[in-house]
Design an enzyme around this catalytic site. Structure first.
Site, PDB file in Angstrom:
ATOM      1  N   ASP A 173     -25.631 -29.159  -3.220  1.00 47.35           N
ATOM      2  CA  ASP A 173     -26.467 -29.486  -1.468  1.00 47.35           C
ATOM      3  C   ASP A 173     -28.046 -29.067  -1.826  1.00 47.35           C
ATOM      4  O   ASP A 173     -27.946 -27.362  -1.642  1.00 47.35           O
ATOM      5  CB  ASP A 173     -25.537 -29.308  -0.801  1.00 47.35           C
ATOM      6  CG  ASP A 173     -25.262 -29.211   0.395  1.00 47.35           C
ATOM      7  OD1 ASP A 173     -25.253 -30.791   0.248  1.00 47.35           O
ATOM      8  OD2 ASP A 173     -25.695 -28.447   1.208  1.00 47.35           O
TER       9      ASP A 173
ATOM     10  N   GLU B 204     -28.905 -32.831  -5.088  1.00 48.34           N
ATOM     11  CA  GLU B 204     -29.173 -34.000  -3.528  1.00 48.34           C
ATOM     12  C   GLU B 204     -30.426 -33.712  -3.438  1.00 48.34           C
ATOM     13  O   GLU B 204     -31.170 -32.598  -2.786  1.00 48.34           O
ATOM     14  CB  GLU B 204     -28.441 -33.189  -2.424  1.00 48.34           C
ATOM     15  CG  GLU B 204     -28.652 -34.960  -1.553  1.00 48.34           C
ATOM     16  CD  GLU B 204     -28.457 -33.532   0.004  1.00 48.34           C
ATOM     17  OE1 GLU B 204     -28.290 -34.147   0.699  1.00 48.34           O
ATOM     18  OE2 GLU B 204     -28.680 -32.455  -0.085  1.00 48.34           O
TER      19      GLU B 204
HETATM   20  C1  NOJ Z   1     -26.270 -32.686   2.410  1.00 46.16           C
HETATM   21  C2  NOJ Z   1     -24.796 -32.791   3.439  1.00 46.16           C
HETATM   22  O1  NOJ Z   1     -24.703 -34.296   2.018  1.00 46.16           O
HETATM   23  C3  NOJ Z   1     -24.896 -33.571   3.777  1.00 46.16           C
HETATM   24  O2  NOJ Z   1     -23.198 -33.954   4.194  1.00 46.16           O
HETATM   25  C4  NOJ Z   1     -24.456 -32.147   4.821  1.00 46.16           C
HETATM   26  O3  NOJ Z   1     -24.305 -31.881   5.822  1.00 46.16           O
HETATM   27  C5  NOJ Z   1     -25.626 -30.885   4.968  1.00 46.16           C
HETATM   28  N1  NOJ Z   1     -26.319 -31.006   3.000  1.00 46.16           N
HETATM   29  C6  NOJ Z   1     -25.813 -29.503   4.722  1.00 46.16           C
HETATM   30  O4  NOJ Z   1     -24.630 -29.069   3.839  1.00 46.16           O
END
Ligand code: NOJ
Length: 566
Positions: free
Chosen positions: A232, A293
């Site tokens: 993430d 991500e």
């Molecule tokens: C990216 C995640 O996909 C999202 O859902 C989240 O709110 C943020 N990172 C914070 O962890």
């Protein structure tokens, strides 16, 4: 502004594959099972709150996921990525982790996880967990200790600083979820940094103890049978130690009332690559995969996440592909060509839990089902690994809340009405046309979209023309066709502004994919001879797309996939 555009805006500010030649390649049919198993695998993202509820409390759980493994296997899924299911106060629905080595009681127990893992293994389905690396919950024991005193053992595990003056945060950084990125804590009279909500304090990755503890978390799960992680928010791991103010990007205020800043000093710092290399080294010991991500401004930036020696992420997600928010052959052609020229294996997604669903992002309101098949034919036949988002395969639509009082996602409450939050893309999976779409006997945590009567697994499984039937056919073709798995990508008819066509060529085999991205019927001439092929035959089509000689006729949004022969 929609969250898709917003995520991009927010998070902006923020050949050949040659990894491990030493690893042996074994295959299960055409599925790889050696170290590079993830190259041929189809991934499926599960938002656990919304997938299947086994104990009827209105929220999905791990036993619910286990009960749907046969469905996923039948669909053609090889790996499931479960969004965070660890103990959490759920401020950001699991992206605020209070214990990395356990399961939130809402989703079950570690024994339920072990059961899921063993059932998945029986079906040759890998489990990928979501590793929230940038921050913990403010209820994590590390942070509770950190905030307790300036001399606590974990003080330096987070980013603490003095303010600039009375009531003044250390600098001008703003949280991507609205408001200042610093929160004052009266216990020790210092401010802590949080890129996301104040309940999500950023870890201090410059502290070797943090690195060691986080690396150990991955080992702990690998030993429990996990095959990799989706990392993430990787670009937010490091901040400028001098805390320089971020420059203003443009005048005005965003939906949260904050200035538009360029996240120059708190995102995409080069140190992140050291961490990724460290995580990859451990992953390699377990033949595991790291998915990123990775919101990037361009493909050159995306390319960096593979690592100079292909020693960082195997699958950095290409979100630039999701930002082609219209059916534009020219724009897709450009994006696909660029990502194909990058140094690693492409990773395609068209939706996720932060982005409006593709069904209505691309849909024109009239041909949405055809368009859903068209998009499936696109991202499932490209050179690379696709990650499906649950419900994509049945044509689930985005259903944002219409009243502020119904909003569950805090950013929707804070930014209403410009920012409605992400509830719309997180609604319960539509299993059948019974009450609550068969997701739960209790009232689901988010309302079921009204389309569950027409778009659900049970009904679509019976209908050979459904979106689900089409997904199954494309995935089965993908799993059995060497050209689709390993073939090079070659664009065809590049000046066509209505039809996107390309070849996937593997030695003397080739597959041609022809996609009508327009609302009018189209004819497309396949340049067979010019590419060294003599004839084509139909493998798969949608609508009444047909082939005569080298001419493909396509209805609006029609798809034709053919095998070429010498
Ligand atoms: C990216 C995640 O996909 C999202 O859902 C989240 O709110 C943020 N990172 C914070 O962890």
């Amino acid at each position: 502004m929609t969250i898709s555009a917003k995520s991009a805006a927010i998070l902006f500010l923020f050949g050949c594959i040659s990894w491990s030649s030493a690893s042996a390649q074994k295959t299960d049919g055409l599925r790889s099972s050696g170290r590079d198993w993830w190259k041929h695998a189809v991934f499926y993202e599960i938002y656990p709150r919304s997938f299947a509820d086994s104990n009827n409390d209105g929220v999905g759980d791990l036993r619910g996921i286990a009960s749907k493994l046969d469905y996923l296997k039948g669909l053609g899924v090889d790996a499931i990525w479960i969004s965070p299911c660890f103990p959490s106060p759920q401020v950001d629905f699991g992206y605020d982790v209070s214990d990395y080595e356990n399961i939130d009681p809402m989703y079950g127990t570690l024994a339920d996880f072990d059961f899921l893992a063993s059932e998945a293994k029986k079906r040759n389905i890998h489990i990928i967990l979501d590793f929230v690396v940038n921050h913990t919950s403010d209820q994590h024991k590390w942070f509770l200790d950190s905030k307790s005193s300036r001399t606590s053992a974990h003080r330096d595990w987070y980013i603490w600083r003095d303010g600039k003056g009375s009531g003044q945060p250390p600098n001008n950084w703003v949280s991507t979820f609205g408001g200042p990125a610093w929160k004052f804590d009266p216990t020790t009279n210092q401010w802590y940094y949080h890129f996301f909500y104040p309940e999500q304090p950023d870890l201090n990755w410059r502290n070797p103890a943090v690195q060691a503890a986080m690396f150990d978390v991955t080992r702990w799960w690998y030993k429990r049978g996990v095959s990799g992680f989706r990392l993430d928010a990787v670009d937010t791991l490091f901040e400028d130690p001098n805390l320089k103010d971020n420059p203003v990007r443009r005048p005005g205020k965003n939906d949260f009332g904050d200035p538009f800043l360029e996240n120059k000093y708190n995102t995409k710092l080069p140190e992140v690559h050291d961490v990724l290399r460290g995580l990859r080294k451990i992953a390699n010991e377990y033949d595991a995969v790291l998915i990123g991500e990775t919101w990037t401004a361009n493909v050159a930036e995306l390319d960096e996440y593979y690592g100079k020696g292909n020693d960082e992420l195997q699958l950095p997600m290409d979100f630039l592909f999701t930002m082609v928010n219209k059916l534009s052959p020219a724009e897709f052609r450009k994006q696909i060509a660029e990502v194909n020229a990058a140094s690693g294996w492409p990773t395609f997604v068209i939706s996720n839990h932060d982005i409006r669903r593709s069904y209505d992002r691309y849909g024109d309101g009239k041909h949405n089902d055809q368009i859903a098949k068209l998009m499936a034919a696109l991202y499932l036949t490209l050179r690379g690994t696709p990650i499906l988002y649950y419900g994509e395969e049945i044509g689930m639509k985005t259903t944002p809340p219409t009243r502020l009082e119904d909003v569950k996602d805090p950013i929707g409450r804070k930014g209403w009405p410009g920012e409605k939050g992400r509830d719309g893309e997180r609604t319960p999976m539509q299993w059948n046309d019974s009450a609550n779409a068969g997701f739960s006997a209790a009232k689901p945590w988010l309302p079921v979209p009204d389309t569950y009567k027409t778009h659900n697994v049970a009904d679509e499984a019976k209908n050979p023309d459904s979106i689900l039937a089409f997904y199954k056919r494309v995935l089965s073709l993908r799993h059995s066709n060497k050209a689709l798995l390993d073939g090079d990508y070659k664009a065809l008819n590049e000046s066509d502004s209505n039809v996107l066509s390309y070849l996937r060529v593997h030695n003397d085999q080739a597959v041609v994919v022809v996609l009508n991205m327009s609302a009018t019927p189209q004819r497309s001439i396949l340049p067979l001879k010019a590419n060294g092929f003599a004839s084509a035959k139909r493998l798969l089509a949608s609508g009444n797309s047909s082939l005569q000689g080298s001419v493909v006729s396509l209805p609006p949004y029609g798809v034709f996939i053919g095998q070429l022969a010498k």
